[in-house]
Design a protein around this motif. Structure first.
Motif, PDB file in Angstrom:
ATOM      1  N   GLU A   1     -37.296  39.227  -6.518  1.00  0.00           N
ATOM      2  CA  GLU A   1     -37.588  37.841  -6.873  1.00  0.00           C
ATOM      3  C   GLU A   1     -36.598  36.866  -6.270  1.00  0.00           C
ATOM      4  O   GLU A   1     -36.820  35.653  -6.302  1.00  0.00           O
ATOM      5  CB  GLU A   1     -37.613  37.681  -8.393  1.00  0.00           C
ATOM      6  CG  GLU A   1     -38.746  38.442  -9.068  1.00  0.00           C
ATOM      7  CD  GLU A   1     -38.939  38.032 -10.517  1.00  0.00           C
ATOM      8  OE1 GLU A   1     -38.166  37.197 -11.017  1.00  0.00           O
ATOM      9  OE2 GLU A   1     -39.874  38.551 -11.147  1.00  0.00           O
ATOM     10  N   LEU A   2     -35.504  37.383  -5.728  1.00  0.00           N
ATOM     11  CA  LEU A   2     -34.456  36.528  -5.180  1.00  0.00           C
ATOM     12  C   LEU A   2     -34.146  36.947  -3.750  1.00  0.00           C
ATOM     13  O   LEU A   2     -34.200  38.132  -3.403  1.00  0.00           O
ATOM     14  CB  LEU A   2     -33.171  36.627  -6.020  1.00  0.00           C
ATOM     15  CG  LEU A   2     -33.300  36.406  -7.525  1.00  0.00           C
ATOM     16  CD1 LEU A   2     -31.977  36.744  -8.212  1.00  0.00           C
ATOM     17  CD2 LEU A   2     -33.716  34.975  -7.833  1.00  0.00           C
ATOM     18  N   LEU A   3     -33.805  35.973  -2.921  1.00  0.00           N
ATOM     19  CA  LEU A   3     -33.330  36.210  -1.573  1.00  0.00           C
ATOM     20  C   LEU A   3     -31.888  35.713  -1.538  1.00  0.00           C
ATOM     21  O   LEU A   3     -31.620  34.551  -1.854  1.00  0.00           O
ATOM     22  CB  LEU A   3     -34.194  35.435  -0.571  1.00  0.00           C
ATOM     23  CG  LEU A   3     -34.173  35.842   0.895  1.00  0.00           C
ATOM     24  CD1 LEU A   3     -34.705  37.259   1.073  1.00  0.00           C
ATOM     25  CD2 LEU A   3     -35.010  34.867   1.724  1.00  0.00           C
ATOM     26  N   VAL A   4     -30.951  36.591  -1.193  1.00  0.00           N
ATOM     27  CA  VAL A   4     -29.535  36.229  -1.180  1.00  0.00           C
ATOM     28  C   VAL A   4     -29.093  36.073   0.265  1.00  0.00           C
ATOM     29  O   VAL A   4     -29.158  37.015   1.060  1.00  0.00           O
ATOM     30  CB  VAL A   4     -28.673  37.293  -1.876  1.00  0.00           C
ATOM     31  CG1 VAL A   4     -27.214  36.853  -1.916  1.00  0.00           C
ATOM     32  CG2 VAL A   4     -29.174  37.538  -3.289  1.00  0.00           C
ATOM     33  N   LEU A   5     -28.658  34.872   0.622  1.00  0.00           N
ATOM     34  CA  LEU A   5     -28.287  34.555   1.995  1.00  0.00           C
ATOM     35  C   LEU A   5     -26.794  34.747   2.214  1.00  0.00           C
ATOM     36  O   LEU A   5     -25.971  34.182   1.493  1.00  0.00           O
ATOM     37  CB  LEU A   5     -28.673  33.110   2.318  1.00  0.00           C
ATOM     38  CG  LEU A   5     -30.169  32.780   2.185  1.00  0.00           C
ATOM     39  CD1 LEU A   5     -30.385  31.285   2.281  1.00  0.00           C
ATOM     40  CD2 LEU A   5     -30.976  33.513   3.246  1.00  0.00           C
ATOM     41  N   ASP A   6     -26.458  35.569   3.188  1.00  0.00           N
ATOM     42  CA  ASP A   6     -25.077  35.829   3.588  1.00  0.00           C
ATOM     43  C   ASP A   6     -24.181  36.268   2.424  1.00  0.00           C
ATOM     44  O   ASP A   6     -23.132  35.660   2.166  1.00  0.00           O
ATOM     45  CB  ASP A   6     -24.473  34.598   4.273  1.00  0.00           C
ATOM     46  CG  ASP A   6     -25.093  34.321   5.627  1.00  0.00           C
ATOM     47  OD1 ASP A   6     -25.604  35.262   6.248  1.00  0.00           O
ATOM     48  OD2 ASP A   6     -25.068  33.151   6.062  1.00  0.00           O
ATOM     49  N   PRO A   7     -24.585  37.321   1.680  1.00  0.00           N
ATOM     50  CA  PRO A   7     -23.707  37.793   0.599  1.00  0.00           C
ATOM     51  C   PRO A   7     -22.346  38.235   1.137  1.00  0.00           C
ATOM     52  O   PRO A   7     -22.241  38.802   2.220  1.00  0.00           O
ATOM     53  CB  PRO A   7     -24.488  38.982   0.018  1.00  0.00           C
ATOM     54  CG  PRO A   7     -25.415  39.413   1.100  1.00  0.00           C
ATOM     55  CD  PRO A   7     -25.779  38.165   1.833  1.00  0.00           C
ATOM     56  N   GLY A   8     -21.317  37.917   0.376  1.00  0.00           N
ATOM     57  CA  GLY A   8     -19.970  38.287   0.761  1.00  0.00           C
ATOM     58  C   GLY A   8     -19.296  37.332   1.729  1.00  0.00           C
ATOM     59  O   GLY A   8     -18.132  37.538   2.097  1.00  0.00           O
ATOM     60  N   SER A   9     -19.999  36.271   2.142  1.00  0.00           N
ATOM     61  CA  SER A   9     -19.435  35.332   3.111  1.00  0.00           C
ATOM     62  C   SER A   9     -18.789  34.145   2.395  1.00  0.00           C
ATOM     63  O   SER A   9     -18.781  34.065   1.168  1.00  0.00           O
ATOM     64  CB  SER A   9     -20.524  34.837   4.063  1.00  0.00           C
ATOM     65  OG  SER A   9     -21.438  34.008   3.374  1.00  0.00           O
ATOM     66  N   ASP A  10     -18.295  33.205   3.176  1.00  0.00           N
ATOM     67  CA  ASP A  10     -17.683  32.016   2.589  1.00  0.00           C
ATOM     68  C   ASP A  10     -18.696  31.200   1.787  1.00  0.00           C
ATOM     69  O   ASP A  10     -18.359  30.605   0.767  1.00  0.00           O
ATOM     70  CB  ASP A  10     -17.089  31.132   3.692  1.00  0.00           C
ATOM     71  CG  ASP A  10     -15.874  31.764   4.352  1.00  0.00           C
ATOM     72  OD1 ASP A  10     -15.281  32.677   3.739  1.00  0.00           O
ATOM     73  OD2 ASP A  10     -15.530  31.371   5.478  1.00  0.00           O
ATOM     74  N   VAL A  11     -19.950  31.156   2.264  1.00  0.00           N
ATOM     75  CA  VAL A  11     -21.008  30.424   1.565  1.00  0.00           C
ATOM     76  C   VAL A  11     -22.184  31.379   1.346  1.00  0.00           C
ATOM     77  O   VAL A  11     -22.907  31.713   2.277  1.00  0.00           O
ATOM     78  CB  VAL A  11     -21.482  29.187   2.360  1.00  0.00           C
ATOM     79  CG1 VAL A  11     -22.566  28.453   1.574  1.00  0.00           C
ATOM     80  CG2 VAL A  11     -20.311  28.254   2.658  1.00  0.00           C
TER      81      VAL A  11
END
Length: 298
Positions: free
Chosen positions: A169-179
């Motif tokens: 249900e969720l899309l996580v963009l660039d996990p672990g990054s600055d943003v």
């Protein structure tokens, strides 16, 4: 009276959300959930000897300029999360896949060897227990997060469709990054359908539908929609952003008549949540809510 009740968009009880017709049709056209990237894995070359990314000729793996601009505006306070999602409509992202051993066989000298290895999309478990799919703006971001994962370049709309196919249900963009930003379910559905997304807390049509349902409860004198406490995301450097959080994303302020006891308030809130959850528009456009109670001005 000034208190808060928190619940998900279904009134605290999970229910099956029916996929919009456009998404169901797209999944069927892509081969169904068993083929969530839209093509068979067998025979696929993920990256050639020259380093080119599969399906995107001359792609050097860098982040989409429109997405970077939208995120930059969110960080400096001049943009919002709706603009970030809008930038994804034409952006290429990377989804990670990993090798998963399907079976083993005994080889020479009794050593175990791979008999069958499958490629699997990576999914995450969100704090509330829901499934989330990671997606990365650049190949370098993906490599920093999981060096052994292979990048598959897709348009973000395809990534959203893959997320739906995987039950995420969720899309996580660039996990672990600055943003790191979260695209919540209604926005994921909008991307998958290649439609514009309007945040629930700014959706005037949704506000009208919810107010119409609340009109059936005489003790509710007024209703107001605001961004929820979970809309905000925080960068690694501690900058608070006005969007990109996992939720709850919608705060509903109920202005009630005076004199209601706790039992009456609880019954009222439960009745309202039940009425909203039966509304198709509410089910499609609201991911999670928190309810704040206030005394109506006489």
């Amino acid at each position: 009276m000034d208190s808060t009740h928190s619940a998900d968009a279904t009134g605290g009880t999970p229910v099956t959300r029916h996929l919009p017709g456009h998404i169901a049709a797209a999944l069927a056209g892509a081969g169904g959930p068993a083929d969530s990237a839209g093509q068979p894995w067998e025979g696929r070359s993920l990256a050639g000897d020259d380093g080119k990314i599969h399906n995107f000729e001359d792609d050097d793996g860098s982040a989409d300029s429109g997405y970077l601009a939208a995120v930059g505006a969110l960080v400096d306070g001049s943009g919002d999360e709706a603009a970030v999602v809008a930038s994804l409509a034409t952006a290429r992202v990377f989804i990670p896949i990993i090798a998963r051993l399907g079976a083993e066989a005994e080889g020479v000298d009794g050593l175990a060897v791979d008999k069958q290895a499958d490629m699997a999309l990576v999914t995450l478990k969100a704090a509330d227990g829901r499934t989330a799919m990671p997606a990365f703006s650049s190949a370098d971001q993906l490599a920093a997060w999981h060096p052994e994962a292979r990048p598959v370049a897709v348009y973000a709309a395809r990534a959203a469709l893959s997320a739906v196919a995987e039950g995420a249900e969720l899309l996580v963009l660039d996990p672990g990054s600055d943003v790191t930003l979260v695209v919540r379910r209604p926005a994921v559905w909008a991307l998958a359908q290649q439609q514009d997304w309007v945040p629930s807390y700014t959706d005037s049509t949704l506000a009208g539908e919810m107010a119409a349902a609340a009109a059936g409860f005489p003790a509710v004198r007024n209703i107001e929609l605001r961004p929820g406490a979970g809309v905000a995301a925080v960068t690694r450097g501690g900058v608070v952003l006005s969007g990109g959080g996992a939720g709850p994303e919608l705060q509903v302020v109920l202005y009630l008549e005076d004199g209601l006891d706790a039992a009456a308030v609880q019954e009222l809130v439960s009745g309202l949540q039940s009425a909203w959850s039966r509304n198709v528009l509410f089910g499609e456009r609201v991911d999670s809510i928190e309810i704040k109670l206030r005394r109506a001005v006489q």
